[in-house]
Design a protein around this motif. Structure first.
Motif, mmCIF file in Angstrom:
data_model
loop_
_atom_site.group_PDB
_atom_site.id
_atom_site.type_symbol
_atom_site.label_atom_id
_atom_site.label_comp_id
_atom_site.label_asym_id
_atom_site.label_seq_id
_atom_site.Cartn_x
_atom_site.Cartn_y
_atom_site.Cartn_z
ATOM 1 N N ASP A 18 -6.054 6.807 -2.060
ATOM 2 C CA ASP A 18 -5.100 7.131 -1.000
ATOM 3 C C ASP A 18 -5.652 6.826 0.385
ATOM 4 O O ASP A 18 -4.891 6.695 1.344
ATOM 5 N N THR A 19 -6.961 6.761 0.513
ATOM 6 C CA THR A 19 -7.611 6.454 1.785
ATOM 7 C C THR A 19 -8.496 5.234 1.594
ATOM 8 O O THR A 19 -9.356 5.220 0.717
ATOM 9 N N VAL A 20 -8.281 4.213 2.399
ATOM 10 C CA VAL A 20 -8.979 2.946 2.235
ATOM 11 C C VAL A 20 -9.616 2.530 3.556
ATOM 12 O O VAL A 20 -8.956 2.513 4.603
ATOM 13 N N THR A 21 -10.903 2.234 3.520
ATOM 14 C CA THR A 21 -11.622 1.764 4.700
ATOM 15 C C THR A 21 -11.148 0.372 5.073
ATOM 16 O O THR A 21 -10.972 -0.485 4.204
ATOM 17 N N PHE A 27 10.731 11.607 -1.637
ATOM 18 C CA PHE A 27 10.853 11.829 -0.196
ATOM 19 C C PHE A 27 9.849 12.877 0.269
ATOM 20 O O PHE A 27 9.213 12.726 1.324
ATOM 21 N N LYS A 28 9.666 13.924 -0.526
ATOM 22 C CA LYS A 28 8.742 14.993 -0.155
ATOM 23 C C LYS A 28 7.302 14.495 -0.056
ATOM 24 O O LYS A 28 6.490 15.082 0.668
ATOM 25 N N ASP A 29 6.980 13.398 -0.780
ATOM 26 C CA ASP A 29 5.638 12.830 -0.670
ATOM 27 C C ASP A 29 5.343 12.361 0.748
ATOM 28 O O ASP A 29 4.193 12.311 1.179
ATOM 29 N N LEU A 30 6.379 12.002 1.484
ATOM 30 C CA LEU A 30 6.211 11.472 2.837
ATOM 31 C C LEU A 30 6.292 12.564 3.902
ATOM 32 O O LEU A 30 6.056 12.298 5.083
ATOM 33 N N VAL A 31 6.618 13.766 3.492
ATOM 34 C CA VAL A 31 6.807 14.867 4.450
ATOM 35 C C VAL A 31 5.568 15.764 4.468
ATOM 36 O O VAL A 31 5.129 16.258 3.433
ATOM 37 N N GLY A 32 5.022 15.982 5.657
ATOM 38 C CA GLY A 32 3.958 16.956 5.819
ATOM 39 C C GLY A 32 2.639 16.597 5.191
ATOM 40 O O GLY A 32 1.817 17.488 4.948
ATOM 41 N N SER A 33 2.393 15.318 4.910
ATOM 42 C CA SER A 33 1.113 14.958 4.296
ATOM 43 C C SER A 33 0.499 13.713 4.920
ATOM 44 O O SER A 33 -0.720 13.605 5.016
ATOM 45 N N TYR A 85 -9.455 3.323 8.963
ATOM 46 C CA TYR A 85 -8.976 3.453 7.590
ATOM 47 C C TYR A 85 -7.451 3.541 7.618
ATOM 48 O O TYR A 85 -6.834 3.768 8.667
ATOM 49 N N VAL A 86 -6.847 3.348 6.460
ATOM 50 C CA VAL A 86 -5.419 3.611 6.293
ATOM 51 C C VAL A 86 -5.287 4.698 5.236
ATOM 52 O O VAL A 86 -6.106 4.800 4.318
ATOM 53 N N HIS A 87 -4.246 5.513 5.385
ATOM 54 C CA HIS A 87 -4.097 6.667 4.500
ATOM 55 C C HIS A 87 -2.625 6.890 4.171
ATOM 56 O O HIS A 87 -1.749 6.756 5.025
ATOM 57 N N ALA A 88 -2.366 7.203 2.907
ATOM 58 C CA ALA A 88 -1.047 7.632 2.461
ATOM 59 C C ALA A 88 -1.256 8.498 1.231
ATOM 60 O O ALA A 88 -2.091 8.188 0.385
ATOM 61 N N SER A 89 -0.506 9.574 1.141
ATOM 62 C CA SER A 89 -0.676 10.496 0.023
ATOM 63 C C SER A 89 0.677 10.794 -0.625
ATOM 64 O O SER A 89 1.440 11.617 -0.138
ATOM 65 N N PRO A 90 0.983 10.036 -1.717
ATOM 66 C CA PRO A 90 0.142 9.050 -2.391
ATOM 67 C C PRO A 90 0.340 7.651 -1.816
ATOM 68 O O PRO A 90 1.234 7.418 -1.002
ATOM 69 N N SER A 91 -0.503 6.726 -2.281
ATOM 70 C CA SER A 91 -0.325 5.308 -1.997
ATOM 71 C C SER A 91 -0.107 4.575 -3.312
ATOM 72 O O SER A 91 -0.248 5.161 -4.390
ATOM 73 N N LYS A 92 0.213 3.291 -3.231
ATOM 74 C CA LYS A 92 0.336 2.468 -4.432
ATOM 75 C C LYS A 92 -1.032 1.987 -4.916
ATOM 76 O O LYS A 92 -1.143 1.393 -5.979
ATOM 77 N N PHE A 149 0.838 -1.207 0.000
ATOM 78 C CA PHE A 149 0.000 0.000 0.000
ATOM 79 C C PHE A 149 0.870 1.254 0.000
ATOM 80 O O PHE A 149 0.650 2.191 -0.761
ATOM 81 N N VAL A 150 1.879 1.276 0.866
ATOM 82 C CA VAL A 150 2.819 2.391 0.942
ATOM 83 C C VAL A 150 4.079 1.882 1.618
ATOM 84 O O VAL A 150 4.023 0.974 2.454
ATOM 85 N N ASP A 151 5.230 2.453 1.260
ATOM 86 C CA ASP A 151 6.474 2.042 1.903
ATOM 87 C C ASP A 151 7.435 3.220 1.989
ATOM 88 O O ASP A 151 7.143 4.319 1.517
#
Length: 389
Positions: free
Chosen positions: A318-321, A182-188, A307-314, A135-137
């Motif tokens: 990006d948000t999954v129940t 890397f910026k995708d993981l910062v502040g979001s 839910y799980v959230h990552a912005s973005p995800s694979k 989902f995200v790494d």
């Protein structure tokens, strides 16, 4: 957030804590195909069970060699890059639930561990959320795994069919052509935790920040817990949250890998540890410690996510129940148990049976009635879950 006057050390303003126990798991490497992995780490096909036949706690591949993939009751300090034994778990308090999407009740999207610990004579509730790296790494830049726009992910991924999306068995496709930075993981990115007392009453509801700019940290980036970045208290006293951190915070600061701010350490689809950065945790993990006194006379009840959230995800969304269920039973060395990802009591059954799922706007009685993993059944209608900012 408060801190304890322990004789340990601090990193990024967060206190080092630990729990003492033995564990069977190793480095946590293995296929990155979205299946849950338990123990091993050396390419073995089975996992040694305990004296009572108990299998180790679940894990996903990519935890590195520091012990970060050990169960929450292991001799591990999640706020440092290794073990330190500053805390002691209370017997029979460790719990773990796996969380599944609407459309895939067999492959966990995440799992949540919780245990009561004693540190400096105070009782703490330690909660850990680990997301499926499918989902995200924590891979990004030129060395990102599974994030390319035209790249096919390896093996089955979490989730199932989406309206207008991949067909059953295909798994979701990576989004866009921008890859993962890397910026995708910062502040979001953030995770929401809801903690109840022994009577089932909601006591604490908060977001934990994944990573933000922090000039005070060695790398210049760190998790700001519940009071900075994406972190926020929704219900309850922030003072009850003693500490919070994340796997990328540990990678950059506690493990000393702060130079990796453009490309993550190179690895493969199995998240094999890099010889130059063997302790890098490629998984997205959130850890939080809460004072047990916050739950009053009723005591601690449970810690859950919705839910799980990552912005973005694979994943297409990006948000999954997600909903909790038993974790898959790993294969033991005796070979009596079903393979990882293929068992876990009723979690392996199709919750919908022969009933067709409902598109967004359709009537529903539970989240599993909805076709989209990004939908939640609210007021009897399938609708997209909205994450407050």
């Amino acid at each position: 957030m408060r801190s304890f006057a322990l004789t340990g050390w601090f990193c990024g303003g967060l206190l080092s804590l630990a729990a003492v126990a033995t564990a069977c798991t190793g480095s946590g490497t293995g296929s990155a195909n979205g299946n849950i992995i338990s123990g091993g780490g050396s390419g073995e096909d089975c996992v040694p069970s305990g004296d009572e036949g108990n299998a180790p706690a679940p894990s996903f591949p990519g935890s590195g060699t520091s012990g970060a993939g050990e169960p929450i009751t292991a001799d591990l300090d999640p706020l440092s890059c290794g073990a330190s034994a500053l805390g002691v778990p209370v017997d029979d308090t460790a719990q773990v639930d796996c969380y599944y999407t609407n459309n895939n009740p067999t492959t966990p999207m995440a799992f949540v561990e919780r245990v009561v610990e004693i540190a400096e004579s105070e009782e703490l509730v330690h909660v850990r959320l680990t997301l499926n790296p499918a989902f995200v790494d924590n891979t990004y830049g030129e060395t990102a795994i599974g994030w390319g726009g035209d790249e096919e992910p390896a093996g089955p991924q979490p989730g199932g069919p989406q309206p207008g999306g991949p067909k059953p068995g295909d798994g979701p496709k990576p989004k866009g052509h921008g890859g993962h930075t890397f910026k995708d993981l910062v502040g979001s990115d953030k995770a929401q935790f809801q903690l109840t007392d022994g009577k089932g009453e909601l006591v604490l509801d908060f977001y934990v920040d994944y990573l933000s700019v922090d000039e005070a940290s060695p790398s210049g980036y760190a998790s700001l817990g519940v009071l900075g970045g994406e972190g926020k208290m929704l219900l309850g006293d922030a003072g009850a949250v003693v500490a919070a951190t994340t796997s990328l915070d540990r990678d950059l600061n506690a493990c000393g890998y702060g130079a990796y701010l453009e490309d993550s350490p190179e690895t493969d689809e199995s998240y094999t540890p890099n010889a130059e950065t063997p302790n890098w945790d490629y998984r997205v993990v959130y850890d939080v410690w809460v004072s047990a006194s916050a739950f009053g006379a009723a005591g601690f009840g449970d810690a859950t996510i919705s839910y799980v959230h990552a912005s973005p995800s694979k994943y297409p969304s990006d948000t999954v129940t997600v909903t909790p269920g038993p974790c898959p039973t790993p294969t033991t060395c005796e070979g009596d148990d079903p393979p990882a990802g293929g068992g876990g009591s009723d979690a392996g059954e199709d919750p919908g049976g022969d009933v067709e799922c409902k598109e967004s706007g359709g009537e529903c009685a539970a989240n599993s009635d909805c076709c989209s993993d990004g939908d939640v059944c609210l007021s009897g209608v399938c609708q997209q879950i909205v994450i407050p900012q």
